[in-house]
Each structure stands twice: as C-alpha cells, then as structure tokens.
Motif scaffolding. Structure first.
Motif, PDB file in Angstrom:
ATOM      1  N   ALA A  91      -5.744 -33.693  -6.839  1.00 55.19           N
ATOM      2  CA  ALA A  91      -4.403 -33.137  -7.081  1.00 55.19           C
ATOM      3  C   ALA A  91      -3.432 -33.318  -6.171  1.00 55.19           C
ATOM      4  CB  ALA A  91      -4.648 -31.563  -7.014  1.00 55.19           C
ATOM      5  N   ILE A  92      -3.612 -33.604  -4.928  1.00 54.44           N
ATOM      6  CA  ILE A  92      -2.546 -33.997  -4.125  1.00 54.44           C
ATOM      7  C   ILE A  92      -2.042 -35.558  -4.662  1.00 54.44           C
ATOM      8  CG2 ILE A  92      -1.868 -34.470  -1.653  1.00 54.44           C
ATOM      9  CD1 ILE A  92      -3.772 -32.271  -0.924  1.00 54.44           C
ATOM     10  N   GLU A  93      -2.885 -36.507  -4.653  1.00 53.82           N
ATOM     11  CA  GLU A  93      -2.538 -37.574  -4.939  1.00 53.82           C
ATOM     12  C   GLU A  93      -1.664 -37.668  -6.272  1.00 53.82           C
ATOM     13  OE1 GLU A  93      -2.119 -40.355  -3.812  1.00 53.82           O
ATOM     14  OE2 GLU A  93      -1.863 -41.710  -5.431  1.00 53.82           O
ATOM     15  N   ARG A  94      -2.269 -36.960  -7.569  1.00 54.65           N
ATOM     16  CA  ARG A  94      -1.595 -36.830  -8.488  1.00 54.65           C
ATOM     17  C   ARG A  94      -0.214 -36.394  -8.630  1.00 54.65           C
ATOM     18  NH1 ARG A  94      -3.629 -33.399 -13.806  1.00 54.65           N
ATOM     19  NH2 ARG A  94      -2.054 -34.238 -14.969  1.00 54.65           N
ATOM     20  N   HIS A  95      -0.036 -35.244  -7.746  1.00 53.48           N
ATOM     21  CA  HIS A  95       1.286 -34.706  -7.309  1.00 53.48           C
ATOM     22  C   HIS A  95       2.273 -35.752  -6.909  1.00 53.48           C
ATOM     23  CE1 HIS A  95       3.811 -32.324  -4.650  1.00 53.48           C
ATOM     24  NE2 HIS A  95       4.427 -32.082  -5.788  1.00 53.48           N
ATOM     25  N   ARG A  96       1.747 -36.434  -6.023  1.00 53.34           N
ATOM     26  CA  ARG A  96       2.556 -37.364  -5.365  1.00 53.34           C
ATOM     27  C   ARG A  96       3.424 -38.483  -6.293  1.00 53.34           C
ATOM     28  NH1 ARG A  96       3.338 -42.121  -2.571  1.00 53.34           N
ATOM     29  NH2 ARG A  96       1.438 -43.086  -3.634  1.00 53.34           N
ATOM     30  N   GLU A  97       2.163 -38.845  -7.336  1.00 50.70           N
ATOM     31  CA  GLU A  97       2.669 -39.803  -8.362  1.00 50.70           C
ATOM     32  C   GLU A  97       3.651 -39.320  -9.039  1.00 50.70           C
ATOM     33  OE1 GLU A  97      -0.941 -41.044 -10.355  1.00 50.70           O
ATOM     34  OE2 GLU A  97      -1.661 -42.000  -8.660  1.00 50.70           O
ATOM     35  N   ILE A  98       3.434 -38.058  -9.529  1.00 46.09           N
ATOM     36  CA  ILE A  98       4.341 -37.240 -10.453  1.00 46.09           C
ATOM     37  C   ILE A  98       5.721 -36.959  -9.905  1.00 46.09           C
ATOM     38  CG2 ILE A  98       4.803 -34.934 -11.757  1.00 46.09           C
ATOM     39  CD1 ILE A  98       1.663 -34.827 -12.174  1.00 46.09           C
ATOM     40  N   THR A  99       5.665 -36.559  -8.480  1.00 44.28           N
ATOM     41  CA  THR A  99       7.190 -36.322  -8.033  1.00 44.28           C
ATOM     42  C   THR A  99       7.704 -37.557  -7.688  1.00 44.28           C
ATOM     43  OG1 THR A  99       5.518 -35.404  -6.349  1.00 44.28           O
ATOM     44  CG2 THR A  99       7.764 -34.537  -6.363  1.00 44.28           C
ATOM     45  N   TYR A 100       7.140 -38.794  -7.451  1.00 47.25           N
ATOM     46  CA  TYR A 100       7.735 -40.072  -7.384  1.00 47.25           C
ATOM     47  C   TYR A 100       8.642 -40.506  -8.546  1.00 47.25           C
ATOM     48  CZ  TYR A 100       7.667 -40.697  -2.388  1.00 47.25           C
ATOM     49  OH  TYR A 100       7.811 -40.307  -0.867  1.00 47.25           O
ATOM     50  N   ALA A 101       7.719 -39.994  -9.868  1.00 43.56           N
ATOM     51  CA  ALA A 101       8.079 -40.504 -11.108  1.00 43.56           C
ATOM     52  C   ALA A 101       9.369 -39.506 -11.403  1.00 43.56           C
ATOM     53  CB  ALA A 101       7.062 -40.306 -11.957  1.00 43.56           C
ATOM     54  N   GLN A 102       9.256 -38.211 -10.930  1.00 48.33           N
ATOM     55  CA  GLN A 102      10.401 -37.355 -11.379  1.00 48.33           C
ATOM     56  C   GLN A 102      11.720 -37.559 -10.840  1.00 48.33           C
ATOM     57  OE1 GLN A 102       8.118 -33.834 -10.035  1.00 48.33           O
ATOM     58  NE2 GLN A 102       8.089 -33.395 -12.091  1.00 48.33           N
ATOM     59  N   ILE A 103      11.477 -38.180  -9.567  1.00 51.84           N
ATOM     60  CA  ILE A 103      12.723 -38.431  -8.637  1.00 51.84           C
ATOM     61  C   ILE A 103      12.792 -39.695  -7.966  1.00 51.84           C
ATOM     62  CG2 ILE A 103      14.099 -37.618  -6.520  1.00 51.84           C
ATOM     63  CD1 ILE A 103      12.850 -34.743  -6.951  1.00 51.84           C
ATOM     64  N   SER A 104      13.569 -40.452  -8.741  1.00 55.48           N
ATOM     65  CA  SER A 104      13.612 -41.985  -8.422  1.00 55.48           C
ATOM     66  C   SER A 104      14.483 -42.034  -7.157  1.00 55.48           C
ATOM     67  CB  SER A 104      14.135 -42.668  -9.440  1.00 55.48           C
ATOM     68  OG  SER A 104      15.257 -42.304  -9.886  1.00 55.48           O
ATOM     69  N   GLY A 105      15.095 -43.316  -6.572  1.00 48.87           N
ATOM     70  CA  GLY A 105      15.639 -43.334  -5.732  1.00 48.87           C
ATOM     71  C   GLY A 105      17.228 -42.998  -6.093  1.00 48.87           C
TER      72      GLY A 105
END
Ligand SMILES: Cc1cc2nc3c(=O)[nH]c(=O)nc-3n(C[C@H](O)[C@H](O)[C@H](O)COP(=O)(O)O)c2cc1C
Lengths: 451, 406
Positions: free
Chosen positions: A281-295
C-alpha cells in the motif's frame, strides 16, 4: 460507560477539477460521459453509501491569465447530472455543490425541489460561497459581492430558499376528480421574503417535495463559515481537516458553537490507497502521489499560496527563498482558497520542509498530496472507524485518484469490514437522504404563512 | 427550405417530423379529471418516464417539456386564484434529465426562460442534458417578463402588463427588447457550447497536459443586457450544438427564430394562416441569410376520437369548453381527420408538427398507437429510428465549433 457505536456516514465524491485525479493512468475513464457518473454512483450504492457528491467551480482555473492545462477539467452541471443519476440509483443521496453567489434563490430552490421530487427524496445541497470577480466574469451580475458579504448572502439565500420550500403544505394538492377540486387553497405557494440581499415575492411553482427540504451541507471553515454551519442552517459541514487532532478540535468547536447534540454532522473529504500488505500500500501510494503531483504541478500548487511565478525554482531543490506576494492580484484564479493567510502558511511550510528535509516537490506532496488512509483493507477500515468513534468526524466524503472505477475496491474490500464491525449499514433502512443520515423527517410540519 | 406546395403525397420526398408537447395532465384545463389521468402523480419520475417511453414507442422526434417560472394561470398576465385546475410543476430541465437515462432515442427538449436566468448556467445545463441523453438534448427558449415574474427574482423592474396595454408603444418596445435579449442569450449559449473544441482534451502524458489550452476559447460576449467571458466549464456536448427551438406567434419571435433557432413552432389556425405564416417565416429566414436552416413546425392541440361509443359530453374538450382556449389550433376528431390536417400542413411545406395532447395519457397513446401508424401508412412518417441523436432525427449535421481553426 462506553459510548454507543456511531454509524459512519459515507459519501462518494467524484473528482471534477483537481490535481488528485490521475488522468494518465491507463484505466482512467472519461471525466464527463454519463457512463462515468453512473459507474461511480452505482458503485457507491452497492457499498451502501449515504450519498454521492459533486463539487462545483464556475470558471476554469487560470494561471497568470492562461487556462490551467495540467489537471483534469471539464465538468457537468451537478444538479442536472444528479437528476439523471436518480434514474439509475434507488437509495443513494444526491448532493450538489452550488454557489450561493452566482445563483438566485427562486431558480435554485426550484431545481433542488425538482431533484427531490424526481429522486423520491434524495436531494442535498452543499452551499459554497466563492464570490470572486474572476468567476463573476461569466455572469450577468458579475463579481459584485464583497468577500465580507458572502455568508450574509448565503444565510439569506438559505432562508429564502427555505421559505420557498415551505410555501406549499404537504396536503395542498387535493386532486379530487369527482369534486373538481385540485388545490386545497387558492394561494398555495405564496411567499414573500425581504432582506438585504433579496426582496422577492410571488408564488412558488414546485409543491412540497418528499423530504420537505433538501439536506443542507456547507463547505467553508473561517469563523464566519463555522458560525453559519453551526447556526442551525446546515445539516452537515464538509471539512478539510484530516489529522485526528485537528479534526477533533474542529469537531468540538462546531458542536460547541451549535449546542445541539449531533448537529451539524462533520464530514471531511478523504482518500485511500489499498494494498495486500502495508508495504504494498505504501509503495502504491508513493507511485500515485508522484503521478498526482509532478514537478511542474508542485510549483503551481505552491503558487496558489506564494501568489507569484515559481517556475524558476527547481522542484527537486529547496523551497523558494522569496516571500509570498500579498499585494498582487491573484496569480492563480478560480481555485477555492483554503489557505487565507499566506505569510503564516509559508512560515509553517518552511518549518515542515526544514524538519523533514523536503524538496519543493516533496513539500507540495506533503501538503496537497496526502492520502489519509493508506494500508491493507483491514487497516483502512480500522482507522476510518477509529477516526469516527473518537469524534474526529461523523463520516467521510471519499474520493479516489482513479475515475470512475477507483471506488470499486473500497466498496469490495473495505465496506464489508466496516459492516462486520457494525459501523456501516448492510441494507438501507429508509428511502430518503434524511433517512440515510438519521436526520428527522420534516414532512408534515409545515404550515405556510399567508402572505 | 423550399415549400413543397405543389407536391402531392405521392411525390412527397421528405418525411414529416413529429414532436409532442408535454405539460401536466394535458393541454385541456380539465384533463386531470379524466378517468385515466393521474393528477396525483404529476410530480413523480414514474409519470414522466411513462410518458416519454410512450412517445418513444411512437418513434417521435422529440418531446418538449413545458415550463414557466410563474405558476400556471388562466390569466396570461397574472397568477389567478383558481383551485379547479392543475397548479404547480417541476423544473423542465430536471424532468428531461430524469427521463434521459430511461429512454434511448427520443429527443428531450425542456422549456427554459431567458429573461431572468444566466446564459452561462443554461449553456452548461443543456450541455449536461446532452451528455446524460448521449446526444438527444434541445431547449425551447421562452422569453418572460410578465405575470409577476420579475418579483420572483427581485432584480429587475418590469412593467405590469395586461391585454389592454399590450398594444401601447411602451409595451411593444418592452416585448421587442425581451426578444433582442433572448437573441443575445442564445448567441452566448451557442458560443459557450463551441468554446471547447472537440479535440480540446488531449491527455498528453509526455507534456503532462490534460487539455490543449489553445483549443479552449473565451467567448468575450459583450451586449446590452449582459457580458459573458467563458469558456464554459463543460466540454463541447455530444451534438456539438444541442437543438434550439422557440415558439412564436408574431413577427418579432419569428425574427428571433430565423436568426438563432433550429426549430420554430408556429400556431396557424387554418389553411390561409398556415400559408401566411409560412411565407412570413421564410422571408425572415431569408433576411437572416439562413435559407434552409430553420425547421418550421405547426403546433396542433389534439383530441383524438378513439371510442365512437363514448358520448360527446364525457369528452373534456366538450365539457368546460369556455375554458378551453389555446394559442394553437384545437382539433378534435378521428385519426383520419387529424392525419388529413397534418398531411395538408406537410404539403404546405411544414417540416413537422408538434402535437399538444389534450388529455394525458389518452391522447398520447392515441397518437402513438393510431395516428402514427396512419401517417406511416401514408408514407409520411418513419417506421424506425435511423439515428440516435436529436439532430440526426431532424437530418441536421453535427456542426464543427465556430472556433475550430480551418
Ligand atoms: C472542504 C471544502 C470544499 C469546498 N468545495 C468548494 C467547491 O466545490 N466549489 C466552490 O466554489 N467552493 C468550494 N469551497 C470554498 C468555500 O465555499 C468557501 O468559499 C471558502 O472556503 C472560503 O470560505 P471560508 O472563508 O469560510 O473558508 C470549499 C471549501 C472547503 C473547505
């Protein structure tokens, strides 16, 4: 003595214009087709949710005068799409966010009463008060409302709408074919409301609806907003507080201001990420958040508070070393402002970034990308339940990063666990949204005044 | 449109379009008292879903759903005190949205008043109706201003109106201005529908852009009554431009329709009137430079004889006759008689007919069950739907956005 277990109120919120919807996901569906809304609403009803919820924004967001192009945008009229959803759902409440500034009580009261009739008593209205001149550019009356007046208008708007909804008694329609009497009295629907914002009178066209009045929510947490929410008007408040301590403080404050047990209900927005194990879940969350907020997305999110161009600052570097611009006109337009005091907010953020060694992007993720409930289905169910049972809220308005199917796994994996714990219904008990929320019925109570 | 005046029915190539106008229990004031009427259900989803399903069984092009911001009244200029007629109604856009998911082909066309409402809201509401009906939405524009309507909003001072004053210059000017305002209104609504190009949503992962902002357009409308900046918050609807319709009884509304509408409903009372109105409308269409772009429908209020044995006085059009006045021609008679009238209108060059059922559901089921088969037998009406959008039913193309670069 232990407190009785609270039933968790659940709403499902389909993201319309926001940075948390991951449109780049191969499974992301249309943001506008009716099939999307039908999928989400029917999933929520399968999960015995109390209601489906849509937000609103009446002008496309702009950054420095240009339409903002990174996030999902484009949404339907909430009341119209919810009225259509009444045809494909049976129990689910249908709550539309509608602005009190760029609408008129007579027209909106008609639309909401119509939704209530055509859904058999499932209508709700989330009152918002954005009143900026930027949005006003799309309307006849323009941006005319002083920020200080936004709740005066909202309060009067609600009072006027309530008078309209109460202008017909439950038994005003006789419709006796034999005698030829249709109306019980010749002036059914008469109303007259006079205030600082509205001076209206006439006869309302919509006879009393199944709920009498739609359920009222309010979103806005300034002290004026809290007073409004607690003042007996709204049935519930949509809150932005997610950490338990903040949420509990807000909950106590609202209940204290209201002085009425159980009113108004407090419902924060919430999102979730599930995994088979916590690590998943934590790994999936990390991926999702980085997809949500780009640089670039991170720069823009911080620009909402800095109120200046931050595109020159490396997203993977430290926070911008400039101060927020409090004088300039809004750099980002059309986004609901939740952080009012920019210098204070920036100071807090600097502390957080300092303490955690966050880059600009990481700080943006920390502030704007937080998913509240990350874990296995059991962990998420436990935390949701604990949050409600310890008076952080009365429930949640749950959204997902994936339109429209993201809610499915919550319904399939978390809902049964909440039901096992006895915190969520296994069948709908009544037929109206008020029934779902455990609010007393209003029908049969009205005696319209003669005007 | 070329009037097919000389065309006999054998040579008639174009088929006729049929619409139905739904309002309460029907257009006869006593309709709610007839045996099949359901006057206690007029505000329920089931009632309206049933009517629309019936109209769709008859393969009709579309149903309009009547509405007014003011309460129904026997007096066109003020609320009345009557208790013996249907009073109270729902918002028509809501009804249209509620029935859209349970129908598949029929167009849904609610009435919207333009005098007090926001064109920005109307544009997104009708665009949304087009999404929830997957391309079957239209709108019937109605100008308001009378009968205490202004007081419901409290924002504008409008003159009191009654029949005696109707022909004074002030009122004539007032009316003309309301139609000019309505023309601006439709202009704004149409621009907003076009304000997103069809290809605006790009979902370009490489550049991180959901939309191409160059394909979204401000409409920057500035007029005498309002200014609207745009773009819409709703992407371009499935039909591109949902159908815009209007009802007109005189030159001023004909002119509005000639400039801005796709369909105009008119109310000829006899053959001579049908010719005169047709010619006048066609002149306005030509003056607006829109030859062939406005469909003309004649409104007929119909009571169909279905049961020869039923005594005349039981028919609501015979009872309470003094109340049964209408702007449209009232036709009571057999299926053959009414089909003859419709055929004549078709031969006069009318694109279609909008039927106002005197009594619901009786006259609607007679239309779908008897009149439609009769018109089909005469080769005048479709025997199945061949399109799934409202514009498609009417043979109208899906226009590209006015902002699409060529
Ligand atoms: C949780 C939450 C959700 C909101 N959603 C919307 C929305 O969908 N549309 C909108 O125009 N404003 C929205 N707002 C903005 C509020 O209506 C209000 O204008 C803003 O919060 C300022 O009021 P305040 O000073 O009382 O907080 C939202 C606010 C909050 C706290």
């Amino acid at each position: 003595m232990s407190k009785p277990r609270k039933q968790i109120i659940l709403g499902h919120y389909l993201g319309g214009v926001n940075h948390s919807t991951v449109w780049s996901d191969p499974d992301a569906g249309s943001q506008i087709d009716f099939a999307t809304f039908r999928h989400a609403a029917q999933a929520a009803e399968r999960g015995k949710f109390d209601f489906f919820f849509l937000a609103e924004g009446l002008a496309l967001r702009e950054r420095q005068g240009e339409i903002f192009d990174q996030d999902v945008i484009g949404r339907p009229d909430a009341i119209t799409v919810l009225t259509a959803l009444a045809a494909v759902t049976e129990h689910l409440g249908l709550i539309a966010t509608v602005n009190a500034t760029f609408n008129e009580p007579y027209e909106l009261a008609r639309q909401l009463a119509t939704l209530d009739h055509l859904s058999g008593g499932r209508a709700g209205w989330n009152i918002v008060t954005s009143s900026d001149a930027f949005t006003g550019g799309n309307f006849r009356r323009g941006g005319f409302l002083d920020r200080a007046d936004r709740y005066t208008r909202a309060e009067e708007f609600l009072a006027a709408a309530r008078q309209l909804w109460d202008s017909w008694a439950d038994d005003d329609i006789v419709a006796d074919k034999e005698s030829g009497q249709f109306l019980r009295r010749p002036d059914a629907g008469s109303f007259a409301f006079s205030g600082r914002q509205f001076d209206i009178s006439g006869r309302f066209t919509v006879p009393r609806s199944p709920q009498g009045q739609p359920v009222i929510l309010q979103a806005g947490v300034s002290s004026e907003g809290r007073e409004f929410a607690a003042g007996g008007g709204p049935d519930a408040i949509f809150s932005p507080y997610h950490t338990l301590a903040e949420a509990q403080a807000f909950y106590r404050d609202i209940r204290q201001r209201s002085g009425v047990p159980g009113r108004p209900k407090v419902l924060p927005g919430a999102s979730f990420v599930l995994g088979d194990t916590e690590a998943d879940a934590i790994e999936r969350h990390r991926e999702i958040t980085y997809a949500q907020i780009s640089g670039r997305g991170a720069q823009v999110l911080l620009e909402t508070v800095w109120n200046r161009d931050l595109s020159a600052f490396d997203p993977d570097g430290p926070l911008p070393d400039v101060d927020p611009d409090t004088e300039a006109p809004p750099f980002i337009q059309g986004r609901a402002r939740i952080h009012q005091n920019a210098p204070e907010t920036v100071a807090q953020w600097r502390e957080i970034a300092e303490a955690n060694k966050y880059t600009l992007r990481e700080l943006a993720i920390h502030v704007f990308g937080r998913t509240e409930f990350v874990g296995t289905p059991t962990q998420v169910a436990d935390r949701l339940d604990a949050f409600v049972q310890s008076d952080g809220s009365d429930g949640f308005i749950i959204g997902s990063h994936l339109t429209p199917a993201g809610i499915d796994e919550f319904v399939d994996r978390v809902v049964p666990l909440l039901q096992e714990r006895g915190s969520l219904r296994t069948e709908y008990e009544g037929t109206t949204l008020r029934d779902n929320l455990g609010l007393p019925a209003l029908t049969g109570q009205v005696t319209p005044a003669r005007v | 449109m070329v009037p097919a005046v000389s065309a006999g029915k054998e040579t008639s190539v174009t088929q006729l379009h049929l619409a139905v106008a739904l309002d309460g229990a029907g257009w006869h004031p006593a309709a709610w008292r007839t045996p099949q009427a359901r006057p206690r259900d007029l505000l329920t989803a089931g009632y309206w879903s049933g009517l629309l399903a019936e109209a769709e069984r008859g393969l009709l092009d579309f149903a309009t759903i009547d509405d007014s911001l003011t309460i129904q009244s026997a007096d066109p200029f003020a609320p009345d005190e009557r208790t013996d007629q249907v009073r109270g109604r729902l918002d028509a856009v809501g009804i249209a949205a509620r029935v859209a998911p349970v129908t598949e082909y029929i167009g849904v066309v609610p009435v919207v008043t333009t005098t007090h409402t926001e064109p920005f809201h109307t544009a997104k509401n009708i665009a949304t109706l087009d999404y929830v009906s997957t391309g079957r939405a239209g709108v019937q524009i109605r100008t308001g201003g009378f009968g205490g309507e202004a007081a419901l909003f409290g924002r504008r001072e409008l003159p009191d109106l009654n029949l005696r004053l109707l022909n004074t210059p002030e009122i004539q000017q007032f009316v003309a201005e309301r139609f000019d305002e309505a023309a601006d209104y439709v202009e704004v609504v149409r621009r907003l529908w076009d304000s997103w190009q069809d290809d605006a949503e790009i979902r370009d992962v490489t550049t991180g852009r959901f939309i191409d902002r160059d394909r979204l357009h401000r409409i920057n409308f500035e007029g005498r009554w309002f200014s609207v900046r745009g773009p819409s918050i709703t992407p371009r609807p499935p039909q591109g431009q949902p159908l815009v319709t209007a009802l007109g009884h005189a030159t001023v509304p004909y002119r509005l329709a000639a400039r801005q509408a796709d369909v105009l409903f008119v109310t000829p009372l006899d053959t001579a009137g049908a010719i005169r109105i047709r010619d006048e409308v066609l002149r306005e269409v030509a003056a607006a430079g829109r030859d062939g772009q406005l469909k003309i429908f004649a409104d007929l209020l119909v009571h169909l004889d279905t049961d020869k044995a039923r005594p005349d006085k039981a028919r609501p059009d015979k009872a309470a006759t003094s109340d049964h006045v209408s702007d449209a021609r009232i036709l009571a008679g057999s299926v053959t008689t009414i089909a003859d009238h419709i055929e004549e209108l078709h031969q006069l060059g009318y694109d279609g007919v909008r039927l106002r059922p005197g009594v619901l559901p009786d006259d609607l089921t007679a239309i779908t069950g008897l009149l439609v088969p009769e018109l089909q037998r005469r080769g005048l009406f479709r025997t199945r739907y061949t399109s799934s959008t409202l514009r498609g039913h009417l043979g109208l193309d899906r226009p590209t956005s006015r902002y699409q670069p060529v």
